[in-house]
Design an enzyme around this catalytic site. Structure first.
Site, PDB file in Angstrom:
ATOM      1  N   GLU A 283      -3.700 -12.749   6.335  1.00 24.78           N
ATOM      2  CA  GLU A 283      -2.315 -12.259   6.387  1.00 24.78           C
ATOM      3  C   GLU A 283      -1.843 -12.044   7.826  1.00 24.78           C
ATOM      4  O   GLU A 283      -0.778 -11.468   8.047  1.00 24.78           O
ATOM      5  CB  GLU A 283      -2.183 -10.955   5.591  1.00 24.78           C
ATOM      6  CG  GLU A 283      -3.112  -9.846   6.064  1.00 24.78           C
ATOM      7  CD  GLU A 283      -2.967  -8.566   5.271  1.00 24.78           C
ATOM      8  OE1 GLU A 283      -2.031  -8.490   4.435  1.00 24.78           O
ATOM      9  OE2 GLU A 283      -3.764  -7.641   5.481  1.00 24.78           O
TER      10      GLU A 283
ATOM     11  N   ASP B 226       2.923 -10.030   4.510  1.00 28.29           N
ATOM     12  CA  ASP B 226       2.554  -9.798   5.908  1.00 28.29           C
ATOM     13  C   ASP B 226       2.452 -11.105   6.680  1.00 28.29           C
ATOM     14  O   ASP B 226       2.796 -11.170   7.864  1.00 28.29           O
ATOM     15  CB  ASP B 226       1.233  -9.033   5.988  1.00 28.29           C
ATOM     16  CG  ASP B 226       1.420  -7.541   5.792  1.00 28.29           C
ATOM     17  OD1 ASP B 226       2.353  -6.972   6.381  1.00 28.29           O
ATOM     18  OD2 ASP B 226       0.640  -6.937   5.034  1.00 28.29           O
TER      19      ASP B 226
ATOM     20  N   HIS C  59      -2.172   0.514   0.244  1.00 28.76           N
ATOM     21  CA  HIS C  59      -0.774   0.878   0.019  1.00 28.76           C
ATOM     22  C   HIS C  59      -0.587   1.553  -1.335  1.00 28.76           C
ATOM     23  O   HIS C  59       0.537   1.616  -1.837  1.00 28.76           O
ATOM     24  CB  HIS C  59       0.121  -0.364   0.101  1.00 28.76           C
ATOM     25  CG  HIS C  59       0.154  -0.991   1.459  1.00 28.76           C
ATOM     26  ND1 HIS C  59       0.488  -0.299   2.599  1.00 28.76           N
ATOM     27  CD2 HIS C  59      -0.126  -2.258   1.866  1.00 28.76           C
ATOM     28  CE1 HIS C  59       0.427  -1.102   3.645  1.00 28.76           C
ATOM     29  NE2 HIS C  59       0.051  -2.298   3.227  1.00 28.76           N
TER      30      HIS C  59
END
Length: 252
Positions: free
Chosen positions: A147, A173, A46
């Protein structure tokens, strides 16, 4: 980098602070090192930039004496090997769902006979104490992320796997997976954190957790996670910029 700061901290029961990069600027790596952080996490899932940004950040990390964790974009042997060869000590892999995912990831991080990592550590071997090939498997860190519901359901099998050195709990997440909403304070997330920390300690597996802010981080520091990240470089900058702007407005 000769010192294995991650394993030393785990053995001594110390918690390390990692600076989590999404802007992926080498200058920010230097500033984070100057601020006294213990290690750096370079986010290629990300975060901004590709291999050139990664290499620049790893070069700055080495100059600043910061062991580097790289979160790769996906469970891909090419991306994993490239980050390791460039000088990352730890590789974090997102969205692990099945035991087979974790096994493939570990094989990409480790050299034979445990894994399938290809030879070519052009930067990784710089300043390395000893023969890199024969000792790298004990120095590198394979860190699957917990996650997803699948990873949590298969936690015992993942932790029992040879070569899983650390796990990262991703509360954002995981909260979505467990509750259907983005709520890191949900009771389901708290129960998952307690379970993961307990199971990792039983297996002597290092632990890393991402905290959105200092309020979420403080209990994690008290609990003794091996590594704690508190926000990101972009978040720090945005908050500081807003505070400066607010102060300037008030002073008019």
């Amino acid at each position: 980098m000769g010192e294995d700061r991650f394993r030393h901290a785990a053995k001594e029961g110390r918690t390390l602070l990692t600076g989590w990069l999404t802007c992926n600027s080498p200058f920010l790596v230097e500033l984070i090192g100057e601020a006294g952080f213990d290690c750096i996490t370079i986010d290629q899932q990300h975060g901004m930039g590709g291999n050139e940004a990664l290499l620049s950040c790893l070069t700055a990390a080495r100059a600043s004496g910061l062991p580097a964790i790289v979160r790769v974009a996906e469970n891909d042997p090419g991306l994993i090997g490239r980050a390791l060869d460039a000088g990352a000590q730890a590789i974090m892999c997102p969205m692990i769902e099945r035991v087979e995912d974790a096994e493939a990831f570990v094989k990409a991080v480790k050299y034979p006979p445990r894994g399938l990592r290809s030879w070519g550590p052009y930067r990784a071997r710089l300043d390395y104490d000893g023969d890199y090939f024969t000792t790298a498997n004990d120095f590198t860190v394979a860190c699957p992320q917990i996650e997803t519901r699948g990873a949590l359901d298969r936690l015992d099998d993942i932790l029992a796997m040879e070569g899983v050195d650390m796990v990262c709990l991703g509360p954002n997440d995981l909260s979505v997976a467990l509750t259907g909403r983005l709520d890191i304070w949900a009771s389901e997330v708290k129960d998952a954190m307690t379970l993961v920390l307990k199971k990792c300690r039983e297996r002597s597996v290092m632990t890393l957790i991402f905290a959105n802010d200092i309020e979420f981080a403080k209990p994690r520091l008290e609990e003794g996670w091996t590594i704690v990240a508190i926000g990101t470089d972009a978040g720090w900058f945005a908050k500081a910029a807003a505070e400066v702007r607010r102060a300037a407005t008030i002073s008019r």
